[in-house]
Structures are given as C-alpha cells and as structure tokens.
Enzyme design. Structure first.
Site, PDB file in Angstrom:
ATOM      1  CG  HIS A  92      45.244  25.611 -11.772  1.00 37.63           C
ATOM      2  ND1 HIS A  92      45.298  26.959 -12.035  1.00 37.63           N
ATOM      3  CD2 HIS A  92      43.922  25.307 -11.651  1.00 37.63           C
ATOM      4  CE1 HIS A  92      44.074  27.443 -12.085  1.00 37.63           C
ATOM      5  NE2 HIS A  92      43.224  26.462 -11.848  1.00 37.63           N
ATOM      6  CG  HIS A  94      40.890  28.305  -8.307  1.00 38.67           C
ATOM      7  ND1 HIS A  94      39.558  28.039  -8.524  1.00 38.67           N
ATOM      8  CD2 HIS A  94      41.562  27.624  -9.264  1.00 38.67           C
ATOM      9  CE1 HIS A  94      39.433  27.213  -9.566  1.00 38.67           C
ATOM     10  NE2 HIS A  94      40.644  26.949 -10.019  1.00 38.67           N
ATOM     11  CE1 TYR A 119      65.164  35.135  -2.106  1.00 42.96           C
ATOM     12  CE2 TYR A 119      65.436  37.425  -1.449  1.00 42.96           C
ATOM     13  CZ  TYR A 119      65.882  36.112  -1.440  1.00 42.96           C
ATOM     14  OH  TYR A 119      67.036  35.787  -0.792  1.00 42.96           O
TER      15      TYR A 119
END
Length: 218
Positions: A92, A94, A119
């Site tokens: 994860h 930002h 892609y």
C-alpha cells in the site's frame, strides 16, 4: 518463501519504492504471508529505511508475535490474503497521481482507470475504487474483501484496489511482482493525468487479443 529472505525483500522493495518517489515520509506499508502468520512493516515506519529485524510479525489472527508495533492496516492486509489465496505480498502506498485522481472528480467505482494501455490491461487489470474511510478503519477490509469476491465471481480476478484519498493496495505472489503492479498502476495514472483524461480506451477486440496472447485478466 523463507522468512529471512522475505524480511530482506520487503526492505529492498520498500527502499526502491521510496527512492523512486512511489512512497514518501511514513506513508505506506508492505506485508508478506508466512506459514504461521504475516510479516508487515511497523506503524509510522518509512519504507526507505526499514530494518529487517524490526519488521512486525503477527500470527494468523493479527496478534503481534515479534518486532515493532505493526501497521494499523494489518487487518486490511489479512482480509486481502483471506479473500485471494494466491496473494503472498500486499503493498500500500499513497502514490501521487493515483491519489490525485480520486481528488479530481468522482470516478466509476468499478473502473478507476480505463484500459488505456496494453500493459495496464496485462499487468494490472481492473482496479475498483473503494469509498473513503479513515486510515485503519476495519470497514475498509469488508469493502475490499467483498469487491475481490465480486470480481472473481465474474471471471475477472483483481490484484489491486484504489482507496479513495489514500492510495492503492496491490498484491501478488512475491514482493517484486507486487511492486511491478504498483509501478504500472501509478505510471498509468500519470499518463491519464497528463492526457487530462482524454485518452480513448482500448477497443474490446484489442483487449480480447491481449487475453488470447498473454492471458490478460480483464
């Protein structure tokens, strides 16, 4: 995979993402599945300066076993692993362009970014948008798990979701493979931003060709 190798690999991937601007400050986290639980980066840790010996180790229920205090998102990571048995690493971040797209205007919750490059279709696939909840809110896990099941049921399994105002969660079989998904996703978001959202998506026959030639999960 061997736990020692995974500890080193999480730190290598974290530093690579940080050094190249895909992660910043103490935002973001990485986890990996073990036979007896999970490794996850500590809360408020910078991905660019991780110590393999201080990574958090939690059991299958998320209870700490060793290392520093685990990231507040450990429950979300566990829900992803439970929902997708092939997932071995979750990342994860930002990432700037991805978060910017959630701030610009309301987007299709089923297709956060349209299929504008081959892609993106081949390496990322569908990316649904998860509505905003505060960081660490357990309700995010419910939404993500339900979304993973919904796409799997229609024969288009996903390996990424976008958390509104927070950033992407991506998963794959190894930390390196998950990093590659994240890179392709953020770069596609950058292209979408540069093009001001005017790029035409690939046609259905072009996507079908990618399915036949490369096994694209779209």
């Amino acid at each position: 995979m061997d736990e020692r190798f995974l500890r080193d690999e999480i730190c290598r991937v974290g530093k690579s993402l940080f050094d190249r601007g895909y992660a910043h400050a103490t935002a973001g986290n990485i986890s990996a599945r073990l036979e007896d639980g999970y490794l996850i980066t500590p809360t408020d840790a910078c991905l660019g300066f991780l110590d393999p010996s201080r990574l958090s180790k939690v059991d299958r229920d998320g209870a700490p076993m060793s290392g520093d205090r685990p990231s507040k998102t450990v429950s979300l990571h566990r829900r992803i692993y439970s929902a997708d048995k092939d997932a071995r690493c979750v990342i994860h971040t930002h990432s700037t362009h991805l978060v910017a797209l959630t701030l610009a205007r309301r987007r299709d919750p089923n297709e956060f970014i349209p299929p504008i490059t081959p892609y993106f279709v081949m390496k990322v696939g569908h990316v649904p948008l998860i509505p905003y909840f505060r960081p660490g809110d357990p309700r995010i896990g419910d939404h993500v798990a339900t979304t993973i099941a919904r796409f799997a049921a229609r024969g288009a399994p996903i390996r990424a979701v976008m958390l509104e105002r927070l950033g992407p969660n991506v998963w794959h079989e190894t930390p390196a493979a998950a990093m590659a998904v994240l890179e392709e996703l953020e770069e596609t978001a950058k292209l979408w931003c540069i093009g001001r959202g005017e790029a035409a998506p690939l046609r259905e026959e072009e996507i079908d060709e990618l399915r036949r030639a490369f096994g694209a999960r779209w």
